[in-house]
Design an enzyme around this catalytic site. Structure first.
Site, PDB file in Angstrom:
ATOM      1  N   ALA A  34       0.815  -1.227   0.000  1.00  0.00           N
ATOM      2  CA  ALA A  34       0.000   0.000   0.000  1.00  0.00           C
ATOM      3  C   ALA A  34       0.843   1.269   0.000  1.00  0.00           C
ATOM      4  O   ALA A  34       0.422   2.329  -0.454  1.00  0.00           O
ATOM      5  CB  ALA A  34      -0.921  -0.015   1.215  1.00  0.00           C
ATOM      6  N   GLN A 111       0.297  -6.548  -3.384  1.00  0.00           N
ATOM      7  CA  GLN A 111      -0.731  -6.833  -2.378  1.00  0.00           C
ATOM      8  C   GLN A 111      -1.889  -5.854  -2.542  1.00  0.00           C
ATOM      9  O   GLN A 111      -2.899  -5.950  -1.858  1.00  0.00           O
ATOM     10  CB  GLN A 111      -0.149  -6.704  -0.974  1.00  0.00           C
ATOM     11  CG  GLN A 111       1.028  -7.644  -0.704  1.00  0.00           C
ATOM     12  CD  GLN A 111       1.732  -7.288   0.590  1.00  0.00           C
ATOM     13  OE1 GLN A 111       1.468  -7.865   1.648  1.00  0.00           O
ATOM     14  NE2 GLN A 111       2.625  -6.319   0.527  1.00  0.00           N
ATOM     15  N   HIS A 131      -3.939 -10.151  -3.439  1.00  0.00           N
ATOM     16  CA  HIS A 131      -5.112  -9.936  -2.585  1.00  0.00           C
ATOM     17  C   HIS A 131      -6.338  -9.538  -3.396  1.00  0.00           C
ATOM     18  O   HIS A 131      -7.275  -8.938  -2.864  1.00  0.00           O
ATOM     19  CB  HIS A 131      -4.802  -8.884  -1.506  1.00  0.00           C
ATOM     20  CG  HIS A 131      -3.762  -9.367  -0.529  1.00  0.00           C
ATOM     21  ND1 HIS A 131      -3.057  -8.519   0.284  1.00  0.00           N
ATOM     22  CD2 HIS A 131      -3.290 -10.609  -0.259  1.00  0.00           C
ATOM     23  CE1 HIS A 131      -2.219  -9.221   1.025  1.00  0.00           C
ATOM     24  NE2 HIS A 131      -2.326 -10.497   0.712  1.00  0.00           N
ATOM     25  N   CYS A 142     -22.228 -18.557  -8.312  1.00  0.00           N
ATOM     26  CA  CYS A 142     -21.938 -19.109  -9.656  1.00  0.00           C
ATOM     27  C   CYS A 142     -20.570 -18.684 -10.178  1.00  0.00           C
ATOM     28  O   CYS A 142     -20.141 -19.134 -11.240  1.00  0.00           O
ATOM     29  CB  CYS A 142     -23.025 -18.664 -10.639  1.00  0.00           C
ATOM     30  SG  CYS A 142     -23.016 -16.899 -11.030  1.00  0.00           S
ATOM     31  N   CYS A 164     -26.474 -11.277  -7.664  1.00  0.00           N
ATOM     32  CA  CYS A 164     -26.004 -11.716  -8.979  1.00  0.00           C
ATOM     33  C   CYS A 164     -27.189 -11.757  -9.948  1.00  0.00           C
ATOM     34  O   CYS A 164     -28.218 -12.385  -9.644  1.00  0.00           O
ATOM     35  CB  CYS A 164     -25.392 -13.110  -8.855  1.00  0.00           C
ATOM     36  SG  CYS A 164     -24.908 -13.811 -10.451  1.00  0.00           S
ATOM     37  N   CYS A 167     -27.676 -15.604 -11.124  1.00  0.00           N
ATOM     38  CA  CYS A 167     -28.220 -16.706 -10.303  1.00  0.00           C
ATOM     39  C   CYS A 167     -28.830 -16.224  -8.995  1.00  0.00           C
ATOM     40  O   CYS A 167     -29.287 -17.033  -8.186  1.00  0.00           O
ATOM     41  CB  CYS A 167     -27.107 -17.721  -9.992  1.00  0.00           C
ATOM     42  SG  CYS A 167     -25.947 -17.118  -8.740  1.00  0.00           S
ATOM     43  N   SER A 205       5.829  -1.777   1.582  1.00  0.00           N
ATOM     44  CA  SER A 205       5.088  -2.796   2.320  1.00  0.00           C
ATOM     45  C   SER A 205       5.724  -3.005   3.684  1.00  0.00           C
ATOM     46  O   SER A 205       6.941  -3.013   3.826  1.00  0.00           O
ATOM     47  CB  SER A 205       5.081  -4.128   1.571  1.00  0.00           C
ATOM     48  OG  SER A 205       4.361  -5.106   2.350  1.00  0.00           O
ATOM     49  N   ASN A 230      11.076   1.572   1.703  1.00  0.00           N
ATOM     50  CA  ASN A 230       9.917   1.635   2.580  1.00  0.00           C
ATOM     51  C   ASN A 230      10.174   2.658   3.677  1.00  0.00           C
ATOM     52  O   ASN A 230      11.278   2.708   4.247  1.00  0.00           O
ATOM     53  CB  ASN A 230       9.650   0.262   3.218  1.00  0.00           C
ATOM     54  CG  ASN A 230       8.237   0.167   3.764  1.00  0.00           C
ATOM     55  OD1 ASN A 230       7.259   0.295   3.040  1.00  0.00           O
ATOM     56  ND2 ASN A 230       8.131  -0.004   5.080  1.00  0.00           N
ATOM     57  N   ASP A 247      10.597   7.887   0.898  1.00  0.00           N
ATOM     58  CA  ASP A 247       9.379   7.870   0.079  1.00  0.00           C
ATOM     59  C   ASP A 247       9.651   7.244  -1.287  1.00  0.00           C
ATOM     60  O   ASP A 247      10.636   7.580  -1.957  1.00  0.00           O
ATOM     61  CB  ASP A 247       8.869   9.308  -0.100  1.00  0.00           C
ATOM     62  CG  ASP A 247       8.304   9.867   1.205  1.00  0.00           C
ATOM     63  OD1 ASP A 247       8.361  11.095   1.392  1.00  0.00           O
ATOM     64  OD2 ASP A 247       7.845   9.056   2.034  1.00  0.00           O
TER      65      ASP A 247
HETATM   66  N1  APR Z   1       6.963   5.511   0.348  1.00  0.00           N
HETATM   67  C1  APR Z   1       7.523   4.434   0.961  1.00  0.00           C
HETATM   68  N2  APR Z   1       6.907   3.726   1.943  1.00  0.00           N
HETATM   69  C2  APR Z   1       5.676   4.139   2.317  1.00  0.00           C
HETATM   70  C3  APR Z   1       5.039   5.253   1.743  1.00  0.00           C
HETATM   71  C4  APR Z   1       5.736   5.949   0.716  1.00  0.00           C
HETATM   72  N3  APR Z   1       5.207   7.019   0.112  1.00  0.00           N
HETATM   73  N4  APR Z   1       3.819   5.399   2.341  1.00  0.00           N
HETATM   74  C5  APR Z   1       3.734   4.415   3.266  1.00  0.00           C
HETATM   75  N5  APR Z   1       4.835   3.659   3.246  1.00  0.00           N
HETATM   76  C6  APR Z   1       5.111   2.451   4.034  1.00  0.00           C
HETATM   77  C7  APR Z   1       4.593   2.482   5.455  1.00  0.00           C
HETATM   78  O1  APR Z   1       5.581   3.010   6.323  1.00  0.00           O
HETATM   79  C8  APR Z   1       4.346   0.988   5.722  1.00  0.00           C
HETATM   80  O2  APR Z   1       5.486   0.361   6.293  1.00  0.00           O
HETATM   81  O3  APR Z   1       4.399   1.409   3.389  1.00  0.00           O
HETATM   82  C9  APR Z   1       4.091   0.395   4.331  1.00  0.00           C
HETATM   83  C10 APR Z   1       2.650  -0.030   4.128  1.00  0.00           C
HETATM   84  O4  APR Z   1       2.394  -1.099   5.017  1.00  0.00           O
HETATM   85  P1  APR Z   1       0.893  -1.588   5.266  1.00  0.00           P
HETATM   86  O5  APR Z   1       0.035  -0.410   5.546  1.00  0.00           O
HETATM   87  O6  APR Z   1       0.972  -2.703   6.263  1.00  0.00           O
HETATM   88  O7  APR Z   1       0.443  -2.140   3.842  1.00  0.00           O
HETATM   89  P2  APR Z   1       0.805  -3.536   3.187  1.00  0.00           P
HETATM   90  O8  APR Z   1       2.185  -3.956   3.547  1.00  0.00           O
HETATM   91  O9  APR Z   1       0.484  -3.409   1.757  1.00  0.00           O
HETATM   92  O10 APR Z   1      -0.267  -4.512   3.889  1.00  0.00           O
HETATM   93  C11 APR Z   1      -0.372  -5.823   3.379  1.00  0.00           C
HETATM   94  O11 APR Z   1      -2.361  -6.145   4.714  1.00  0.00           O
HETATM   95  O12 APR Z   1      -4.324  -5.323   5.501  1.00  0.00           O
HETATM   96  C12 APR Z   1      -3.778  -6.159   4.584  1.00  0.00           C
HETATM   97  O13 APR Z   1      -4.741  -6.778   2.556  1.00  0.00           O
HETATM   98  C13 APR Z   1      -4.106  -5.710   3.197  1.00  0.00           C
HETATM   99  O14 APR Z   1      -2.715  -5.901   1.218  1.00  0.00           O
HETATM  100  C14 APR Z   1      -2.750  -5.447   2.565  1.00  0.00           C
HETATM  101  C15 APR Z   1      -1.811  -6.267   3.427  1.00  0.00           C
END
Ligand code: APR
Length: 274
Positions: A34, A111, A131, A142, A164, A167, A205, A230, A247
Site C-alpha cells: 500500500a 498486495q 489480494h 456461480c 447476482c 443466479c 510494504s 519503505n 518515500d
Molecule cells: N513511500 C515508501 N513507503 C511508504 C510510503 C511511501 N510514500 N507510504 C507508506 N509507506 C510504508 C509504510 O511506512 C508501511 O510500512 O508502506 C508500508 C505499508 O504497510 P501496510 O500499511 O501494512 O500495507 P501492506 O504492507 O500493503 O499490507 C499488506 O495487509 O491489511 C492487509 O490486505 C491488506 O494488502 C494489505 C496487506
C-alpha cells in the site's frame, strides 16, 4: 489530506546504490504494498491514519454473517469506490512500468487492490494481484465476475445489496478478506517469479502479512539481490542488500533518471520511452 506530510528523502548515495543494483539486472521483480500508492492519495493500512487505524478490517465471517453486514459493506463501497477508481498512478508506478518497457522487469507482485500498476501501463498479465482487485466483483455462488463499474452503476440507481443477475447469489469484490485463504494460483505464480528473478525490489510494504510476505524471502533465498524502499523498517531489512527508508515516489523517480537519462547505462539500457 496527504497521509504522510513529512517527506523522507533518500540520499544521493542511496539512489546511486539502487540504480547500480538495478542497472545490470534483467529479471527484476517488484513486490509492492500500500505504501507505493499513498502518494496517489490512497491510504495505507498500518501507517498513521491508515485504513486499519479507523477500524478493524472486515473478515469473511463478518461478510457472511448476514444481510446487515453486507448492507453496510455495499453502502461503504457505493460511497468510496468512485474515489478509488479516480486515483492515478504516481512516479513509482510509472518507473516500474518503464522498467517493463525496457525489458528488465519480469513482473509485479502486488498486495494492492487499487489497479494502479495496470493503469501505469504494465501488461496486465505481468501484474499478480495476491489480494485480488477492487475493480472486479464476483458472485460467490456461480462465480461470475462483473466489472466494478457495472455494479457501481446498479448501486447508484438502486442502493442496497446487489445480487447476482445470473443466479441471485451473493456478490462481493474479488479482494481477499481477513480470515479467507489467499487464492492459490496467484501465489504460485508469484513464488515461481520470485525463484527466477535476479533482483527483488520491495516497495511500500510493512511485510507483516503472510503468506504474501514470503515472496521476497523466497527470492532472497533463491539467490536474488533484495532491495527495500519503505518509510519504516520491515522484518526483512536484515536480509536485504539495500534498505532505503524513504518515500517511494521521489526515490524511484531519481533512480529512473540515473538509469535512463543520466548515462548510467551499463548492459545497454534502452531509452525505454517515458
Ligand atoms: N513511500 C515508501 N513507503 C511508504 C510510503 C511511501 N510514500 N507510504 C507508506 N509507506 C510504508 C509504510 O511506512 C508501511 O510500512 O508502506 C508500508 C505499508 O504497510 P501496510 O500499511 O501494512 O500495507 P501492506 O504492507 O500493503 O499490507 C499488506 O495487509 O491489511 C492487509 O490486505 C491488506 O494488502 C494489505 C496487506
Amino acid at each position: 489530506m496527504e497521509q504522510y506530510p513529512e517527506r523522507r528523502i533518500a540520499s544521493a548515495d542511496q539512489i546511486s546504490m539502487l540504480a547500480r543494483l538495478l542497472a545490470p539486472a534483467r529479471r527484476i521483480v517488484a513486490f509492492t504494498g500500500a505504501g507505493i500508492s499513498t502518494e496517489s492519495g490512497i491510504p495505507d493500512y498500518r501507517g498513521p491514519g491508515g485504513v486499519w487505524a479507523s477500524g478493524a478490517p472486515p473478515t469473511l465471517d463478518d461478510f457472511l454473517r448476514g444481510e446487515e453486514m453486507r448492507r453496510a459493506y455495499w453502502e461503504r463501497r457505493r460511497v468510496n469506490y468512485p474515489e478509488l477508481a479516480s486515483r492515478h498512478p504516481n512516479r513509482a508506478h510509472r518507473m516500474l512500468a518503464r522498467l517493463e518497457r525496457a525489458g528488465r522487469l519480469s513482473g509485479v507482485v502486488t498486495q494492492n487492490i487499487d489497479g494502479l500498476h495496470q493503469k501505469a501501463g504494465h501488461n496486465p498479465d505481468r501484474v499478480i494481484e495476491l489480494h485480488g482487485s477492487a475493480h472486479h466483483v464476483r458472485c460467490m455462488t456461480c462465480g461470475t465476475i462483473w466489472d466494478a463499474d457495472v455494479i457501481q452503476q446498479r448501486l447508484e440507481r438502486d442502493p442496497g445489496v446487489p445480487e447476482c443477475e445470473r443466479c441471485g447469489g451473493v456478490l462481493r469484490t474479488t479482494t481477499v478478506l481477513f480470515g479467507e485463504p489467499m487464492p492459490a494460483a496467484p501465489l504460485r505464480r508469484a513464488v515461481d517469479l520470485a525463484r527466477s528473478c535476479d533482483v527483488m525490489l520491495v516497495i511500500g510494504s510493512s511485510l507483516v502479512v503472510q503468506p504474501a510476505a514470503q515472496v521476497p524471502l523466497v527470492a532472497q533465498q533463491a539467490g536474488a539481490r533484495l532491495a527495500l524502499v519503505n518509510r519504516e523498517s520491515t522484518p526483512l531489512d536484515p536480509l536485504a542488500e539495500l534498505v532505503i527508508a524513504a518515500d517511494a515516489g521521489p526515490t524511484l523517480a531519481a533512480v529512473e533518471r540515473l538509469l535512463f537519462e543520466n548515462g548510467l547505462q551499463p548492459g545497454g539500457w534502452q531509452t525505454g520511452q517515458k
